[in-house]
Design a protein around this motif. Structure first.
Motif, PDB file in Angstrom:
ATOM      1  N   ALA A  88       0.827  -1.204   0.000  1.00 55.18           N
ATOM      2  CA  ALA A  88       0.000   0.000   0.000  1.00 55.18           C
ATOM      3  C   ALA A  88       0.865   1.259   0.000  1.00 55.18           C
ATOM      4  O   ALA A  88       0.587   2.224  -0.710  1.00 55.18           O
ATOM      5  CB  ALA A  88      -0.936  -0.008   1.205  1.00 55.18           C
ATOM      6  N   ARG A  89       1.925   1.249   0.789  1.00 57.44           N
ATOM      7  CA  ARG A  89       2.826   2.405   0.857  1.00 57.44           C
ATOM      8  C   ARG A  89       3.453   2.684  -0.522  1.00 57.44           C
ATOM      9  O   ARG A  89       3.495   3.823  -0.985  1.00 57.44           O
ATOM     10  CB  ARG A  89       3.912   2.148   1.895  1.00 57.44           C
ATOM     11  CG  ARG A  89       4.834   3.317   2.137  1.00 57.44           C
ATOM     12  CD  ARG A  89       5.834   3.024   3.249  1.00 57.44           C
ATOM     13  NE  ARG A  89       5.226   2.545   4.474  1.00 57.44           N
ATOM     14  CZ  ARG A  89       4.634   3.319   5.405  1.00 57.44           C
ATOM     15  NH1 ARG A  89       4.573   4.625   5.207  1.00 57.44           N
ATOM     16  NH2 ARG A  89       4.116   2.793   6.490  1.00 57.44           N
ATOM     17  N   ILE A  90       3.909   1.633  -1.170  1.00 57.75           N
ATOM     18  CA  ILE A  90       4.494   1.780  -2.509  1.00 57.75           C
ATOM     19  C   ILE A  90       3.452   2.306  -3.490  1.00 57.75           C
ATOM     20  O   ILE A  90       3.737   3.180  -4.310  1.00 57.75           O
ATOM     21  CB  ILE A  90       5.095   0.441  -2.982  1.00 57.75           C
ATOM     22  CG1 ILE A  90       6.338   0.112  -2.144  1.00 57.75           C
ATOM     23  CG2 ILE A  90       5.436   0.492  -4.472  1.00 57.75           C
ATOM     24  CD1 ILE A  90       6.826  -1.313  -2.305  1.00 57.75           C
ATOM     25  N   ALA A  91       2.231   1.778  -3.402  1.00 56.15           N
ATOM     26  CA  ALA A  91       1.163   2.221  -4.305  1.00 56.15           C
ATOM     27  C   ALA A  91       0.905   3.715  -4.151  1.00 56.15           C
ATOM     28  O   ALA A  91       0.794   4.439  -5.151  1.00 56.15           O
ATOM     29  CB  ALA A  91      -0.115   1.424  -4.033  1.00 56.15           C
ATOM     30  N   VAL A  92       0.839   4.189  -2.912  1.00 53.69           N
ATOM     31  CA  VAL A  92       0.611   5.621  -2.679  1.00 53.69           C
ATOM     32  C   VAL A  92       1.778   6.434  -3.221  1.00 53.69           C
ATOM     33  O   VAL A  92       1.579   7.471  -3.862  1.00 53.69           O
ATOM     34  CB  VAL A  92       0.403   5.905  -1.172  1.00 53.69           C
ATOM     35  CG1 VAL A  92       0.430   7.404  -0.900  1.00 53.69           C
ATOM     36  CG2 VAL A  92      -0.907   5.311  -0.699  1.00 53.69           C
ATOM     37  N   GLU A  93       2.996   5.964  -2.988  1.00 51.64           N
ATOM     38  CA  GLU A  93       4.169   6.688  -3.476  1.00 51.64           C
ATOM     39  C   GLU A  93       4.203   6.768  -5.002  1.00 51.64           C
ATOM     40  O   GLU A  93       4.711   7.733  -5.559  1.00 51.64           O
ATOM     41  CB  GLU A  93       5.447   6.033  -2.948  1.00 51.64           C
ATOM     42  CG  GLU A  93       5.639   6.248  -1.463  1.00 51.64           C
ATOM     43  CD  GLU A  93       6.796   5.454  -0.874  1.00 51.64           C
ATOM     44  OE1 GLU A  93       7.456   4.688  -1.611  1.00 51.64           O
ATOM     45  OE2 GLU A  93       7.031   5.596   0.336  1.00 51.64           O
ATOM     46  N   LEU A  94       3.650   5.771  -5.675  1.00 52.48           N
ATOM     47  CA  LEU A  94       3.619   5.783  -7.135  1.00 52.48           C
ATOM     48  C   LEU A  94       2.564   6.733  -7.697  1.00 52.48           C
ATOM     49  O   LEU A  94       2.679   7.190  -8.834  1.00 52.48           O
ATOM     50  CB  LEU A  94       3.395   4.368  -7.669  1.00 52.48           C
ATOM     51  CG  LEU A  94       4.570   3.405  -7.493  1.00 52.48           C
ATOM     52  CD1 LEU A  94       4.140   1.980  -7.825  1.00 52.48           C
ATOM     53  CD2 LEU A  94       5.745   3.840  -8.348  1.00 52.48           C
ATOM     54  N   VAL A  95       1.546   7.019  -6.919  1.00 54.14           N
ATOM     55  CA  VAL A  95       0.469   7.898  -7.387  1.00 54.14           C
ATOM     56  C   VAL A  95       0.961   9.332  -7.587  1.00 54.14           C
ATOM     57  O   VAL A  95       0.653   9.962  -8.598  1.00 54.14           O
ATOM     58  CB  VAL A  95      -0.726   7.876  -6.403  1.00 54.14           C
ATOM     59  CG1 VAL A  95      -1.693   9.014  -6.694  1.00 54.14           C
ATOM     60  CG2 VAL A  95      -1.442   6.539  -6.479  1.00 54.14           C
ATOM     61  N   PHE A  96       1.730   9.839  -6.640  1.00 54.29           N
ATOM     62  CA  PHE A  96       2.091  11.257  -6.668  1.00 54.29           C
ATOM     63  C   PHE A  96       2.822  11.698  -7.936  1.00 54.29           C
ATOM     64  O   PHE A  96       2.429  12.705  -8.540  1.00 54.29           O
ATOM     65  CB  PHE A  96       2.863  11.638  -5.394  1.00 54.29           C
ATOM     66  CG  PHE A  96       1.980  11.656  -4.185  1.00 54.29           C
ATOM     67  CD1 PHE A  96       1.149  12.736  -3.936  1.00 54.29           C
ATOM     68  CD2 PHE A  96       1.948  10.585  -3.310  1.00 54.29           C
ATOM     69  CE1 PHE A  96       0.307  12.755  -2.827  1.00 54.29           C
ATOM     70  CE2 PHE A  96       1.115  10.579  -2.212  1.00 54.29           C
ATOM     71  CZ  PHE A  96       0.292  11.672  -1.960  1.00 54.29           C
ATOM     72  N   PRO A  97       3.875  10.995  -8.374  1.00 49.31           N
ATOM     73  CA  PRO A  97       4.530  11.457  -9.603  1.00 49.31           C
ATOM     74  C   PRO A  97       3.619  11.397 -10.826  1.00 49.31           C
ATOM     75  O   PRO A  97       3.732  12.232 -11.724  1.00 49.31           O
ATOM     76  CB  PRO A  97       5.718  10.521  -9.777  1.00 49.31           C
ATOM     77  CG  PRO A  97       5.776   9.645  -8.601  1.00 49.31           C
ATOM     78  CD  PRO A  97       4.569   9.877  -7.770  1.00 49.31           C
ATOM     79  N   VAL A  98       2.715  10.433 -10.864  1.00 54.04           N
ATOM     80  CA  VAL A  98       1.817  10.324 -12.008  1.00 54.04           C
ATOM     81  C   VAL A  98       0.830  11.481 -12.029  1.00 54.04           C
ATOM     82  O   VAL A  98       0.571  12.074 -13.079  1.00 54.04           O
ATOM     83  CB  VAL A  98       1.085   8.961 -11.997  1.00 54.04           C
ATOM     84  CG1 VAL A  98      -0.004   8.921 -13.065  1.00 54.04           C
ATOM     85  CG2 VAL A  98       2.070   7.817 -12.204  1.00 54.04           C
ATOM     86  N   PHE A  99       0.292  11.848 -10.872  1.00 53.45           N
ATOM     87  CA  PHE A  99      -0.699  12.902 -10.825  1.00 53.45           C
ATOM     88  C   PHE A  99      -0.097  14.305 -10.908  1.00 53.45           C
ATOM     89  O   PHE A  99      -0.742  15.226 -11.387  1.00 53.45           O
ATOM     90  CB  PHE A  99      -1.546  12.785  -9.549  1.00 53.45           C
ATOM     91  CG  PHE A  99      -2.759  11.936  -9.737  1.00 53.45           C
ATOM     92  CD1 PHE A  99      -4.014  12.507  -9.878  1.00 53.45           C
ATOM     93  CD2 PHE A  99      -2.647  10.559  -9.808  1.00 53.45           C
ATOM     94  CE1 PHE A  99      -5.125  11.729 -10.075  1.00 53.45           C
ATOM     95  CE2 PHE A  99      -3.760   9.756  -9.992  1.00 53.45           C
ATOM     96  CZ  PHE A  99      -5.000  10.341 -10.137  1.00 53.45           C
ATOM     97  N   TYR A 100       1.145  14.442 -10.441  1.00 59.93           N
ATOM     98  CA  TYR A 100       1.718  15.779 -10.370  1.00 59.93           C
ATOM     99  C   TYR A 100       2.863  16.019 -11.333  1.00 59.93           C
ATOM    100  O   TYR A 100       3.517  17.050 -11.283  1.00 59.93           O
ATOM    101  CB  TYR A 100       2.132  16.083  -8.929  1.00 59.93           C
ATOM    102  CG  TYR A 100       0.936  16.060  -8.012  1.00 59.93           C
ATOM    103  CD1 TYR A 100      -0.088  16.983  -8.152  1.00 59.93           C
ATOM    104  CD2 TYR A 100       0.796  15.056  -7.051  1.00 59.93           C
ATOM    105  CE1 TYR A 100      -1.209  16.945  -7.340  1.00 59.93           C
ATOM    106  CE2 TYR A 100      -0.335  15.022  -6.226  1.00 59.93           C
ATOM    107  CZ  TYR A 100      -1.315  15.966  -6.377  1.00 59.93           C
ATOM    108  OH  TYR A 100      -2.433  15.917  -5.579  1.00 59.93           O
ATOM    109  N   ALA A 101       3.092  15.077 -12.243  1.00 61.36           N
ATOM    110  CA  ALA A 101       4.131  15.251 -13.260  1.00 61.36           C
ATOM    111  C   ALA A 101       3.522  15.919 -14.483  1.00 61.36           C
ATOM    112  O   ALA A 101       2.319  16.094 -14.599  1.00 61.36           O
ATOM    113  CB  ALA A 101       4.723  13.883 -13.642  1.00 61.36           C
ATOM    114  N   SER A 102       4.371  16.230 -15.411  1.00 59.17           N
ATOM    115  CA  SER A 102       3.864  16.791 -16.665  1.00 59.17           C
ATOM    116  C   SER A 102       3.108  15.709 -17.430  1.00 59.17           C
ATOM    117  O   SER A 102       3.132  14.547 -17.060  1.00 59.17           O
ATOM    118  CB  SER A 102       5.036  17.305 -17.508  1.00 59.17           C
ATOM    119  OG  SER A 102       5.865  16.216 -17.872  1.00 59.17           O
TER     120      SER A 102
END
Length: 105
Positions: A88-102
């Motif tokens: 779950a921790r890894i999944a959350v960490e993967l969300v941020f760059p996808v949502f906040y990247a270009s």
């Protein structure tokens, strides 16, 4: 979406979080890239984090159950809770760059 993921994490809803994060990432990548193919190919073509493949595979194992070898059981929820929390921790960490990247990951 991110707030919902954080709430699920705080509640210890590890499995739901993995599934929800994978679905959110999938939808975001499809929208950002304007892509209509499968997620495996999209991750490769977008040059996204290769860890997304591990998340995709974990999500698929949870969603597409195999009665002979289930990815999760009631017993797993206790005996594998440390691993589930890490997933779950890894999944959350993967969300941020996808949502906040270009748009191009």
């Amino acid at each position: 979406m991110v707030a919902d993921l954080q709430c699920a994490f705080c509640a210890g809803a590890w499995i739901v979080l993995v599934v929800l994060a994978a679905a959110a990432i999938d939808a975001q990548l499809h929208d950002a890239e304007g892509f209509t193919g499968n997620t495996k190919r999209l991750i490769d073509e977008a040059g996204a984090d290769p860890q997304l493949h591990a998340l995709r595979k974990r999500r698929n194992a949870l969603i597409h159950s195999d009665p002979d070898s289930p990815a999760i059981t009631v017993d797993h929820q206790w005996s594998e809770r440390v691993r589930l929390e890490e997933d779950a921790r890894i999944a959350v960490e993967l969300v941020f760059p996808v949502f906040y990247a270009s748009a191009s990951i």
